[in-house]
Design an enzyme around this catalytic site. Structure first.
Site, PDB file in Angstrom:
ATOM      1  CG  HIS A   1      -5.868  -2.439   0.658  1.00 39.43           C
ATOM      2  ND1 HIS A   1      -5.158  -2.086  -0.486  1.00 39.43           N
ATOM      3  CD2 HIS A   1      -5.265  -1.764   1.680  1.00 39.43           C
ATOM      4  CE1 HIS A   1      -4.183  -1.257  -0.167  1.00 39.43           C
ATOM      5  NE2 HIS A   1      -4.223  -1.048   1.141  1.00 39.43           N
TER       6      HIS A   1
ATOM      7  CG  ASP B   1      -7.192  -3.005  -2.945  1.00 37.36           C
ATOM      8  OD1 ASP B   1      -7.805  -2.179  -2.240  1.00 37.36           O
ATOM      9  OD2 ASP B   1      -5.966  -3.186  -2.881  1.00 37.36           O
TER      10      ASP B   1
ATOM     11  CB  SER C   1      -0.964  -0.046   1.182  1.00 40.09           C
ATOM     12  OG  SER C   1      -2.003   0.895   1.033  1.00 40.09           O
TER      13      SER C   1
END
Length: 321
Positions: free
Chosen positions: A301, A272, A142
């Site tokens: 995610h 996601d 991320s």
């Protein structure tokens, strides 16, 4: 009541020793300066490092120190603990696994300024250089994927053997004129507003909802994952996590990705809801030459937890080449 005629003997001895040392140094023409103290060697099992601008960074260093280094960069607003499953697995397979708490997060200090991708990347470089890591594989999740990308853009790949982006934010999350597939600014303004209004509740809502896909019909909610995510988030500084929203959403990594010249693995879930795959994983794979994209069907995610066995297996295969 203070006795002014009979000072503490221990304190008196300490003061006298210090005075004697100072006098001896002066006689020898030496200036006593705390900053002249010898640097402390980095611990081989983790600990704290101090960056060039005075920020204390916590890091953990697991596995055999002769193993190939794998360096992990975590997501927002988490810390190095979010990589435990991967580090435990790979360290048991002979790799040296290192992860730090980004400035302002976890056990690192909370500077008021410098909460941006350039500082994040320079902190990562400082960690790698201080530990003198070579032939390292950098793995970013991320926001950490942005950190890895900016590291390559600013510091190159001379110390790296491979790069991995997992559910990562590059190339650019924000919708702009030349990035029409990005997310509107209002999305990130909403996160900022939620952070100011009730940061604790915001983190609970994210963890119990879209991060792990627990808001999907039929999803089996793990309260442990929710609690762990919330706890890591609340360890971070309020100002630091607030500033980081801009850093992960508005930083343009397209030029950084073009500098990737080592084997690159991109892992992304096609469900996601935090960092949609089309404007991130797939878009990044289109920029990085010869990148390998692995799409996890139905994965959210937070797939490093929900699909950790698959992630661990794919990372090991990539490391073995």
């Amino acid at each position: 009541m203070t006795n002014h005629t009979n000072p503490n003997p221990l304190r008196r001895n300490v003061l006298m020793s210090a005075a004697t040392a100072a006098a001896g140094a002066a006689a020898a023409g030496v200036t006593l300066n705390a900053s002249a103290a010898p640097a402390v060697a980095p611990r081989r099992d983790g600990g704290m490092l101090t960056t060039r601008d005075g920020v204390s960074l916590y890091y953990k260093d697991w596995g055999p120190k002769t193993g190939q280094p794998v360096v992990f960069s975590h997501g927002w607003p988490l810390n190095a603990d979010s990589w435990e499953s991967q580090m435990f697995f790979l360290a048991n397979h002979g790799y040296r696994c290192i992860a730090h708490d980004r400035r302002g997060h976890g056990r690192s200090s909370q500077p008021w300024d410098g909460n941006d991708m350039d500082h994040y990347a320079d902190d990562l470089a400082h960690l790698i250089e201080t530990l003198d890591l070579k032939n390292a594989v950098l793995v970013g999740f991320s926001t950490g994927g942005g950190e890895v990308a900016r590291y390559v853009g600013r510091h190159g790949t001379k110390r790296t053997a491979g790069l991995v982006l997992v559910s990562a934010v590059p190339p650019l999350m924000l919708k702009t004129a030349d990035n029409p597939g990005g997310l509107p600014l209002e999305v990130f303004d909403g996160i900022r507003a939620g952070s100011v209004a009730n940061r604790s509740q915001l983190y609970k809502d994210i963890a119990a909802g879209p991060f792990f896909g627990f808001n999907r019909p039929g999803a089996k909610v793990s309260q442990g994952l929710v609690d762990g995510w919330w706890m890591q988030g609340m360890m971070a500084g309020h100002k630091n996590t607030y500033d980081s929203i801009k850093a992960f959403s508005e930083t343009d990594f397209r030029a950084d990705l073009r500098k990737f010249d080592k084997p690159t693995l991109i892992i992304h879930g096609d469900d996601d809801q935090i960092v949609p795959i089309d404007s991130s994983g797939r878009a990044a794979a289109a920029i990085v030459k010869h990148a390998k994209l692995l799409v996890y069907p139905g994965a959210p995610h937070g797939l490093t937890d929900t699909h950790k066995d698959q992630v661990n297996s794919d990372l090991l295969a990539f490391l073995k080449g």
